[in-house]
Scaffold this motif. Structure first.
Motif, short mmCIF file in Angstrom:
data_model
loop_
_atom_site.label_atom_id
_atom_site.label_comp_id
_atom_site.label_asym_id
_atom_site.label_seq_id
_atom_site.Cartn_x
_atom_site.Cartn_y
_atom_site.Cartn_z
N ALA A 35 40.34 39.58 39.33
CA ALA A 35 41.42 39.18 40.03
C ALA A 35 43.42 39.58 39.89
N THR A 36 43.66 39.43 40.59
CA THR A 36 44.88 39.67 40.67
C THR A 36 45.45 38.36 40.80
N GLY A 37 46.23 37.57 39.57
CA GLY A 37 47.38 36.67 39.71
C GLY A 37 46.69 35.57 39.18
N LEU A 38 47.07 34.75 38.45
CA LEU A 38 46.79 33.40 38.00
C LEU A 38 45.64 32.14 38.64
N LEU A 39 46.39 32.26 39.74
CA LEU A 39 45.37 31.42 40.50
C LEU A 39 43.93 31.63 40.74
N GLN A 40 44.34 33.21 41.82
CA GLN A 40 42.89 34.30 41.77
C GLN A 40 41.99 33.81 40.26
N THR A 41 42.79 34.10 39.33
CA THR A 41 41.57 34.66 37.82
C THR A 41 41.20 33.14 38.09
N LEU A 42 41.56 32.02 37.97
CA LEU A 42 40.57 30.62 38.08
C LEU A 42 40.33 30.32 39.01
N TYR A 47 34.68 33.22 36.00
CA TYR A 47 35.80 33.06 34.95
C TYR A 47 35.73 31.10 34.74
N LEU A 48 35.22 31.42 35.63
CA LEU A 48 34.74 29.50 35.95
C LEU A 48 33.76 29.26 35.16
N GLY A 49 32.44 30.03 35.14
CA GLY A 49 31.01 30.02 34.34
C GLY A 49 31.69 30.70 32.48
N GLY A 50 33.33 30.77 32.31
CA GLY A 50 33.35 31.25 31.04
C GLY A 50 33.98 30.18 30.75
N ILE A 51 34.73 29.07 31.59
CA ILE A 51 35.18 27.98 31.25
C ILE A 51 34.46 27.33 31.10
#
Length: 276
Positions: A35-42, A47-51
């Motif tokens: 991802a590029t940027g925090l919002l895209q990362t979230l 990442y969502l699966g990891g969260i």
């Protein structure tokens, strides 16, 4: 939340949390790197699966913290790095250096020693000033995190994330909870440490995501766990009444130190990095 669990059952919850964190960190790092940027990362699926897995692991750790001392639970959670390295070896055929094998062995031995060293724990009943301090400290930690995401380096944000997650652990240990949380929702909602716990957790999650996006996952994770183990462990012993079995103080201190040192080694293992 685990107030009536025996030590063995609580330790099992802590171990399950460590396993969950070990796998979740792989998913989060993969999502952050793509991802590029925090919002895209979230928003990244990995990442969502990891969260989601992180949340389950976190809840398991909160259950363990209602029975076990903070230093023991946090050290067990740091063992998640050993889980990550072993899974990478089994699933990805990643190469393990001799020092990585030694670090995994040290982690296992240290956690066994910690399990033996923990003394009988009463329910934490900190003074009002301690409870207020834990709750209010969530504010400067969040503000420092806000500044860190704009001007800080990944290592600083990882350290602040460690403080935030450590603060959440302390709140979980110190909070006064109803016997039945579902029926006691009004009482639960009136407990300041519950809200502080949520604030710490959210701050830590956002800071860790930012650190992963801009830094190397190995050093970032090492800094996170070093701070998350050491800082709350000291506070737990000094302010929350966490105890060590008589005569086992040196063993516990050496075991916590060994766990942190092994975490620093494993965070930079080729096996842990190749999976990302």
């Amino acid at each position: 939340m685990g107030q009536h669990l025996g030590p063995a059952a609580a330790l099992a919850f802590a171990a399950a949390a460590a396993a969950g964190y070990g796998v979740a960190s792989v998913l989060q790092a993969a999502g952050a790197r793509r991802a590029t940027g925090l919002l895209q990362t979230l928003r990244a699926p990995a990442y969502l699966g990891g969260i989601a897995l992180d949340l389950l692991a976190w809840l398991a750790s909160l259950v363990a913290l209602r029975t076990l001392p903070v230093y023991q639970v946090q050290a067990v959670l740091a063992g998640s790095l050993a889980v990550t390295v072993v899974v990478a070896r089994l699933r990805l055929s990643a190469r393990l250096r001799p020092v990585d094998v030694a670090a995994v062995a040290v982690t296992v031995a240290a956690l066994v020693a910690l399990a033996a060293a923990a003394g009988p724990q009463d329910e934490a009943r900190p003074a009002g000033a301690v409870r207020l301090g834990l709750a209010l400290t969530a504010i400067p930690v969040a503000l420092a995190g806000w500044a860190g995401t704009r001007w800080g380096r990944p290592a600083l944000n990882a350290a602040l994330a460690g403080l935030a997650f450590g603060g959440a652990a302390l709140c979980a240990r110190a909070a006064t909870l109803p016997a039945d949380p579902l029926r006691g929702l009004p009482e639960l909602a009136s407990e300041p440490l519950v809200w502080a716990l949520a604030a710490y957790g959210l701050t830590g999650m956002l800071l860790y995501a930012d650190a992963l996006e801009h830094g190397d996952v190995g050093p970032v994770t090492a800094v996170l766990w070093i701070v998350e183990v050491l800082a709350p462990s000291v506070v737990g012993v000094l302010a929350l009444g966490d105890t060590v079995r008589p005569g086992w103080g040196v063993v516990a201190a050496v075991a916590v130190t060994a766990t942190v040192a092994a975490a620093a080694v494993l965070a930079n293992a080729p096996a842990s990095l190749s999976g990302y």
